[in-house]
Design an enzyme around this catalytic site. Structure first.
Site, PDB file in Angstrom:
ATOM      1  N   LYS A 155       0.836  -1.219   0.000  1.00 57.16           N
ATOM      2  CA  LYS A 155       0.000   0.000   0.000  1.00 57.16           C
ATOM      3  C   LYS A 155       0.871   1.270   0.000  1.00 57.16           C
ATOM      4  O   LYS A 155       0.699   2.198   0.803  1.00 57.16           O
ATOM      5  CB  LYS A 155      -0.987  -0.014   1.184  1.00 57.16           C
ATOM      6  CG  LYS A 155      -2.316   0.618   0.794  1.00 57.16           C
ATOM      7  CD  LYS A 155      -3.443   0.221   1.693  1.00 57.16           C
ATOM      8  CE  LYS A 155      -4.655   1.129   1.527  1.00 57.16           C
ATOM      9  NZ  LYS A 155      -5.120   1.333   0.175  1.00 57.16           N
TER      10      LYS A 155
HETATM   11  N1  PMP Z   1      -7.052  -3.329  -3.283  1.00 60.15           N
HETATM   12  C1  PMP Z   1      -6.578  -2.068  -3.382  1.00 60.15           C
HETATM   13  C2  PMP Z   1      -5.655  -1.728  -4.514  1.00 60.15           C
HETATM   14  C3  PMP Z   1      -6.962  -1.099  -2.448  1.00 60.15           C
HETATM   15  O1  PMP Z   1      -6.484   0.143  -2.540  1.00 60.15           O
HETATM   16  C4  PMP Z   1      -7.871  -1.448  -1.423  1.00 60.15           C
HETATM   17  C5  PMP Z   1      -8.340  -0.397  -0.448  1.00 60.15           C
HETATM   18  N2  PMP Z   1      -7.527  -0.305   0.674  1.00 60.15           N
HETATM   19  C6  PMP Z   1      -8.325  -2.768  -1.359  1.00 60.15           C
HETATM   20  C7  PMP Z   1      -7.891  -3.689  -2.314  1.00 60.15           C
HETATM   21  C8  PMP Z   1      -9.238  -3.217  -0.269  1.00 60.15           C
HETATM   22  O2  PMP Z   1      -8.575  -3.262   0.977  1.00 60.15           O
HETATM   23  P1  PMP Z   1      -9.347  -3.037   2.329  1.00 60.15           P
HETATM   24  O3  PMP Z   1     -10.532  -3.925   2.308  1.00 60.15           O
HETATM   25  O4  PMP Z   1      -8.371  -3.412   3.385  1.00 60.15           O
HETATM   26  O5  PMP Z   1      -9.721  -1.600   2.378  1.00 60.15           O
END
Ligand code: PMP
Length: 310
Positions: A155
């Site tokens: 991330k």
């Molecule tokens: N994939 C990407 C590329 C994202 O940016 C996110 C958002 N954080 C997610 C998946 C979903 O992750 P989460 O459920 O932890 O928010």
């Protein structure tokens, strides 16, 4: 009401949280972020932070990978989050953005020998995509970045250029969201969401090794499907054409919640309306994140005074 941010190790009015134009993270994408939802419960007049500890644990690990020395423990991050949310005092759904970043005012591409810092802000935030009617997706012409290029699981802010390219291409072509394939041509994820399909009553989603961010909403949905509906999720590589033939499809993410997908590349998914399993999971999910399901209350941290964590 003044908005507050956490910046330079203190709570300050958002309007005063400014950083220098030479900040390393701005130029080289050298920051890790996360996104946390505060979900407003009108009956209880309470703001529930969803899986706040899990988000901060992920941020802490990702910072480590990027050699960012996040100067707070997970417990401290949770306390700062509760305090910041309480200070802002919103009575509506919010999004919380923690960011650990290379803060040196310095030129030079690297992640070593740089200062690190942390900031967080809060903003009111409704649904990101159409959670009721569902969204129309395309398969992007952009490919997902490989773990050996920039690790999607980290991330890292710089990685999101890949997502932004895909999202804008989708939007300019009249779609709501992009589904991105990895270098092998398998389904990876949306620009900011994980992808699920329902096929023959089972849930299918790409595994962590297909260059996805391993979402916390993804994990939530896998657990709710298993515990509450008796539906197993198979984590395996998914072909592009499996999307077209799916009975149902949906996206999951902190911003996107659980958004039904009703069309991909101009092909209706199922009958082109929100599927039955998707609907059931959505109902469960929204009760859980607003603190309305006692079985999952441990996932919800109340942010407002008397009920807040110590
Ligand atoms: N994939 C990407 C590329 C994202 O940016 C996110 C958002 N954080 C997610 C998946 C979903 O992750 P989460 O459920 O932890 O928010």
């Amino acid at each position: 009401m003044a908005d507050y941010a956490f910046f330079n190790k203190q709570f300050v009015p958002l309007s005063e949280a400014k950083m220098g134009i030479m900040t390393h993270a701005l130029h080289y994408g050298t920051a890790c972020f996360d996104g946390i939802r505060g979900n407003w419960n009108e009956e209880e007049k309470q703001m529930y932070l969803f899986r706040v500890r899990d988000h901060h644990q992920r941020l802490k690990k990702n910072s480590y990978m990027m050699k960012i020395d996040l100067p707070y423990s997970v417990d401290e991050l949770c306390r700062i989050t509760v305090e910041l949310v309480e200070k802002n005092g919103y009575h509506e759904d919010i999004y919380i953005r923690p960011l650990a970043y290379k803060s040196s005012q310095a030129i030079g591409v690297r992640i070593h020998n740089l200062d690190d810092d942390f900031l967080m802000f809060v903003t009111p935030f409704g649904p990101y995509l159409d959670i009721e009617k569902g969204c129309r997706c395309c398969v992007s012409t952009w490919r997902r970045i490989d773990d050996n290029v920039i690790p999607p699981r980290a991330k890292v802010t710089g990685l999101y250029v890949n997502s932004a390219m895909a999202k804008t291409e989708a939007w300019e072509n009249g779609f709501d969201e992009a589904i991105i394939l990895n270098q092998d041509g398998h389904v990876s994820e949306g620009s900011g969401e994980n992808v699920f399909i329902v096929s023959d009553g089972k849930l299918l989603t790409p595994p962590s090794s297909d260059n996805i961010l391993v979402g916390i909403t993804r994990d939530t949905v896998i657990k709710l499907a298993k515990n509450e509906l008796g539906i197993d999720t198979v984590e395996r590589s998914v072909d592009r054409t499996e999307l077209y033939l799916a009975d149902e499809c949906f996206l999951t993410g902190t911003a996107a919640h659980l958004t039904p997908v009703i069309e991909i590349d101009h092909r209706k998914i199922g009958d082109g309306t929100v599927g039955e399993i998707t609907k059931k999971l959505q109902q469960l999910y929204f009760d859980v994140i607003r603190g309305k399901n006692s079985k999952y209350i441990d996932w919800c941290t109340p942010a407002y005074s008397s009920k807040a964590i110590a």
